[in-house]
Design a protein around this motif. Structure first.
Motif, PDB file in Angstrom:
ATOM      1  N   ALA A 145       1.486  -1.671   5.902  1.00 31.03           N
ATOM      2  CA  ALA A 145       0.784  -3.068   5.465  1.00 31.03           C
ATOM      3  C   ALA A 145       1.324  -3.902   6.549  1.00 31.03           C
ATOM      4  O   ALA A 145       2.528  -4.186   6.597  1.00 31.03           O
ATOM      5  CB  ALA A 145       0.819  -3.475   4.180  1.00 31.03           C
TER       6      ALA A 145
ATOM      7  N   TYR B 259      -1.015   3.390   3.376  1.00 30.65           N
ATOM      8  CA  TYR B 259      -0.966   2.927   4.840  1.00 30.65           C
ATOM      9  C   TYR B 259       0.026   1.780   5.037  1.00 30.65           C
ATOM     10  O   TYR B 259       0.370   1.020   4.044  1.00 30.65           O
ATOM     11  CB  TYR B 259      -2.418   2.269   5.038  1.00 30.65           C
TER      12      TYR B 259
ATOM     13  N   ILE C   6       1.924  -7.731   6.533  1.00 30.13           N
ATOM     14  CA  ILE C   6       1.713  -8.972   5.415  1.00 30.13           C
ATOM     15  C   ILE C   6       2.050 -10.175   6.288  1.00 30.13           C
ATOM     16  O   ILE C   6       2.922 -10.580   7.098  1.00 30.13           O
ATOM     17  CB  ILE C   6       3.084  -8.969   4.685  1.00 30.13           C
TER      18      ILE C   6
ATOM     19  N   SER D  32       0.741  -1.346  -0.041  1.00 27.27           N
ATOM     20  CA  SER D  32       0.005   0.274  -0.086  1.00 27.27           C
ATOM     21  C   SER D  32       0.685   1.196  -0.061  1.00 27.27           C
ATOM     22  O   SER D  32       1.722   1.225   0.651  1.00 27.27           O
ATOM     23  CB  SER D  32      -0.991  -0.033   1.156  1.00 27.27           C
TER      24      SER D  32
END
Length: 259
Positions: free
Chosen positions: A147, A145, A149, A142
């Motif tokens: 992220a 924002y 994962i 992103s």
């Protein structure tokens, strides 16, 4: 590799079995056995073509003959099954079983019974698997924002190897009661109890239920049953212990020697 379909089909088989010139006419039938043995299963023009043979055995009492007589013959069969979406890049297999069978003696206009009428129904069950490309998300980000994962392993199935092999099993059968003089008839029903992969080898085994009719040393008829075990090992280079395996055993020939 994904299964794309299963096809089932029944096929009637009607055949006249003729005795050879040297055999006596049929008085009555003691027992008979009919087995379906597939010889080939392949994909042709978007369809599954199956070829094999029916192995027929008949044990009967002949007219004016005290010793039981036998008739052995084979009847070829072929069948076409259709599965939507199948193509030449797919794999297929077919199992054929004798769903129904009846063998009766037929008397000619001369009064002799030298023909046996066979009526059978075969059941074909074919399955097909094809290789597919499956899209997965291998990256995500992103620009606005943060992220978080997470990654997980996804297990895909694929056919590693298909084997059609002949295996010879030799065993000694010890009898606890009496001595066998002459064997009239012998038959066998295999039952698979396990199939597993160990150290690059496929190991399978089970029981062979042996039954036979015979004359004992006093020339009296006798019936025997004996279960024996069998083991079979196949070298499969590259096979891992995490793989699955399945096996089917069909009896194609049986012989014996009295020791």
């Amino acid at each position: 590799t994904s299964p794309i379909g299963v096809a089932e089909k029944y096929m009637p088989v009607e055949e006249e079995l003729e005795l050879s010139a040297g055999q006596p006419s049929v008085n009555n039938i003691i027992r008979y056995d009919v087995r379906a043995v597939n010889k080939d299963c392949k994909i042709i023009s978007g369809k599954i073509a199956v070829k094999g043979e029916l192995q027929v055995f008949v044990l009967y009492c002949g007219e004016q003959v005290s010793t039981p007589q036998s008739l052995r013959t084979s009847i070829p069969y072929s069948q076409i099954l259709e599965i939507d979406g199948i193509n030449d890049d797919c794999d297929c297999e077919c199992k054929t079983r004798v769903a129904q069978v009846d063998i009766k003696p037929r008397t000619s206009i001369t009064g002799e019974t030298r023909t046996l009428s066979l009526n059978a129904k075969l059941h074909f069950c074919a399955t097909a698997c094809c290789n597919n490309d499956i899209p997965v998300i291998y990256d995500a980000f992103s620009t606005k924002y943060d992220a978080k994962i997470t990654k997980n392993d996804i297990v895909f199935e694929k056919i590693f190897k298909t084997v059609n092999d002949n295996f010879v099993c030799r065993k000694k059968i010890e009898l606890n009661t009496g001595n066998v003089g002459t064997v009239i008839d012998m038959w066998c029903d295999p039952q698979v109890s396990y199939c597993r992969i160990e150290n690059g080898e496929v190991k399978t085994g089970g029981m062979l239920n042996i039954g036979f009719l015979a004359y004992d040393s006093d020339n009296q008829p006798a019936y025997y049953e004996k279960p024996i075990d069998f083991d079979y090992t196949l070298q499969a280079d590259g096979a891992l212990n995490t793989m699955k395996c399945d096996t089917e055993v069909t009896l194609v020939k049986l012989s014996y020697t009295i020791l």
